[in-house]
Design an enzyme around this catalytic site. Structure first.
Site, PDB file in Angstrom:
ATOM      1  N   CYS A  10       0.870  -1.182   0.000  1.00 45.22           N
ATOM      2  CA  CYS A  10       0.000   0.000   0.000  1.00 45.22           C
ATOM      3  C   CYS A  10       0.905   1.230   0.000  1.00 45.22           C
ATOM      4  O   CYS A  10       2.078   1.127  -0.380  1.00 45.22           O
ATOM      5  CB  CYS A  10      -0.967  -0.021   1.182  1.00 45.22           C
ATOM      6  SG  CYS A  10      -0.171  -0.042   2.808  1.00 45.22           S
ATOM      7  N   ASN A  13       2.312   1.373   4.339  1.00 39.62           N
ATOM      8  CA  ASN A  13       2.602   0.104   5.025  1.00 39.62           C
ATOM      9  C   ASN A  13       2.283   0.172   6.521  1.00 39.62           C
ATOM     10  O   ASN A  13       2.938  -0.480   7.341  1.00 39.62           O
ATOM     11  CB  ASN A  13       4.057  -0.342   4.782  1.00 39.62           C
ATOM     12  CG  ASN A  13       4.364  -1.791   5.166  1.00 39.62           C
ATOM     13  OD1 ASN A  13       5.489  -2.122   5.519  1.00 39.62           O
ATOM     14  ND2 ASN A  13       3.384  -2.671   5.101  1.00 39.62           N
ATOM     15  N   CYS A  15      -1.430   0.692   7.347  1.00 36.10           N
ATOM     16  CA  CYS A  15      -2.870   0.405   7.472  1.00 36.10           C
ATOM     17  C   CYS A  15      -3.265  -0.832   6.658  1.00 36.10           C
ATOM     18  O   CYS A  15      -3.501  -1.904   7.215  1.00 36.10           O
ATOM     19  CB  CYS A  15      -3.718   1.602   7.026  1.00 36.10           C
ATOM     20  SG  CYS A  15      -3.444   3.107   7.996  1.00 36.10           S
ATOM     21  N   ARG A  16      -3.344  -0.675   5.335  1.00 36.70           N
ATOM     22  CA  ARG A  16      -3.903  -1.754   4.521  1.00 36.70           C
ATOM     23  C   ARG A  16      -2.989  -2.957   4.340  1.00 36.70           C
ATOM     24  O   ARG A  16      -3.427  -4.105   4.562  1.00 36.70           O
ATOM     25  CB  ARG A  16      -4.309  -1.199   3.140  1.00 36.70           C
ATOM     26  CG  ARG A  16      -5.460  -0.232   3.206  1.00 36.70           C
ATOM     27  CD  ARG A  16      -5.587   0.550   1.905  1.00 36.70           C
ATOM     28  NE  ARG A  16      -4.466   1.471   1.730  1.00 36.70           N
ATOM     29  CZ  ARG A  16      -4.236   2.187   0.653  1.00 36.70           C
ATOM     30  NH1 ARG A  16      -5.047   2.075  -0.390  1.00 36.70           N
ATOM     31  NH2 ARG A  16      -3.215   3.010   0.591  1.00 36.70           N
ATOM     32  N   SER A  17      -1.736  -2.733   3.916  1.00 36.69           N
ATOM     33  CA  SER A  17      -0.906  -3.912   3.623  1.00 36.69           C
ATOM     34  C   SER A  17      -0.518  -4.717   4.860  1.00 36.69           C
ATOM     35  O   SER A  17      -0.469  -5.957   4.772  1.00 36.69           O
ATOM     36  CB  SER A  17       0.302  -3.559   2.747  1.00 36.69           C
ATOM     37  OG  SER A  17       1.146  -2.628   3.362  1.00 36.69           O
ATOM     38  N   ASP A 127      -8.004   3.736   0.800  1.00 40.84           N
ATOM     39  CA  ASP A 127      -7.131   4.213   1.875  1.00 40.84           C
ATOM     40  C   ASP A 127      -7.972   4.671   3.068  1.00 40.84           C
ATOM     41  O   ASP A 127      -8.771   5.602   2.943  1.00 40.84           O
ATOM     42  CB  ASP A 127      -6.322   5.386   1.298  1.00 40.84           C
ATOM     43  CG  ASP A 127      -5.292   5.903   2.273  1.00 40.84           C
ATOM     44  OD1 ASP A 127      -5.325   5.510   3.445  1.00 40.84           O
ATOM     45  OD2 ASP A 127      -4.459   6.709   1.834  1.00 40.84           O
TER      46      ASP A 127
END
Ligand code: 4NP
Length: 160
Positions: A10, A13, A15-17, A127
């Site tokens: 993301c 690195n 939150c999402r990934s 995001d």
């Protein structure tokens, strides 16, 4: 014994990934495939390098039994395109940023996570950084759906 490696990517690195990494790692462990499927994550940016995941991602993940606390952010590096079989991005901006630094021969490795959840309406994992808690729940829902599909695809690859 065949092995396969996946790096989720993301922007930050945090939150999402890392959420995708934790979700995928649990699925891989539950499938008894942890020796054969390597899971990692990275960001296209370096602003948060060395940091633990965002508190909100840790809290939301923790409520579903995922421990994000030990993870640390890092920026994607040139060597990652050779090391990993798949580089799985969250959104189109991640894909563009990856394509800009990826050697031409490795570009096919770059995919969108939501490709692995064909039943979902969403093309990308949005995001959640500037939004509220609901965004982090959506990230988890999307990661759980898509990582299950990704694991199914990897099983086929491991069996080939
Ligand atoms: P991520 O979220 O890409 O899912 O880790 C973000 C983290 C940090 C920022 C943006 C998105 N930021 O602007 O610092």
């Amino acid at each position: 014994m065949k092995k396969v490696s996946v790096c989720f990517v993301c922007l930050g690195n945090i939150c999402r990934s890392p959420t995708a990494e934790a979700v995928m790692r649990r699925l891989v462990d539950e499938a008894g495939l942890s020796a054969r499927v390597l899971v990692d994550s990275a960001g296209t940016g370096n602003w948060h390098a060395g940091e633990a995941p965002d508190e909100r991602a840790q809290r939301a993940g923790g409520q579903r039994g995922y421990d994000l606390a030990p993870l640390r952010a890092r920026q994607i590096a040139g060597a990652d395109f050779g090391r990993f079989d798949l580089i799985v991005a969250m959104d189109d901006a991640n894909v563009s940023a990856l394509q800009a630094v990826c050697p031409a021969a490795e570009r096919d490795k770059i995919r969108l996570l939501m490709e692995f959840a064909p039943g979902s309406d969403a093309r990308v994992v949005a995001d959640p950084y500037f939004g509220g808690d609901r965004g982090f729940e959506m990230v988890l829902d999307q990661c759980e759906a898509a990582c299950a599909g990704l694991l199914a695809a990897l099983r086929t690859q491991l069996a080939d």
